[in-house]
Design an enzyme around this catalytic site. Sequence first.
Site, PDB file in Angstrom:
ATOM      1  N   CYS A  35      -0.134  -4.105  -2.613  1.00  0.00           N
ATOM      2  CA  CYS A  35       0.510  -2.942  -2.700  1.00  0.00           C
ATOM      3  C   CYS A  35       0.873  -2.232  -1.410  1.00  0.00           C
ATOM      4  O   CYS A  35       0.015  -1.623  -0.819  1.00  0.00           O
ATOM      5  CB  CYS A  35      -0.082  -2.034  -3.825  1.00  0.00           C
ATOM      6  SG  CYS A  35       0.167  -0.262  -3.920  1.00  0.00           S
ATOM      7  N   CYS A  38      -0.145   1.394  -1.572  1.00  0.00           N
ATOM      8  CA  CYS A  38      -1.629   1.518  -1.475  1.00  0.00           C
ATOM      9  C   CYS A  38      -2.039   1.482   0.133  1.00  0.00           C
ATOM     10  O   CYS A  38      -3.035   2.137   0.460  1.00  0.00           O
ATOM     11  CB  CYS A  38      -2.401   0.309  -2.208  1.00  0.00           C
ATOM     12  SG  CYS A  38      -2.121   0.625  -4.065  1.00  0.00           S
TER      13      CYS A  38
END
Length: 111
Positions: A35, A38
Amino acid sequence: MAGEYLEPKNTAEYNAFFESNKGKPMLVYLTATWCGPCRAIAPVFTRLAGEYPTIVFIKVDVDNCAEVPIVQSVTGVPSFYGYDKSGNSIDNFAGANPAKVKELAEKLKAL
């Protein structure tokens, strides 16, 4: 200043971390290695862990801890969950928003 946080390798370890840290507010960060957002918010989480030593910070990789109930109900990563000293959820949100992560940390610090 970078802080330390717990990083469970599996669901059993997450459950042990969560149970052993009741009595303190906790900020749980759900993330994934694949991600991009993230990875972008991770340094903010680490910095806040150093700025708020009275809060337990837990970084959970959703692929390693897929059996954790909050992981099963999450609709996207990164997601952040705040828990009071009794282990009750007080707030959560999804998204790589540094201001909201800090706001959640402030809310937990006040507990």
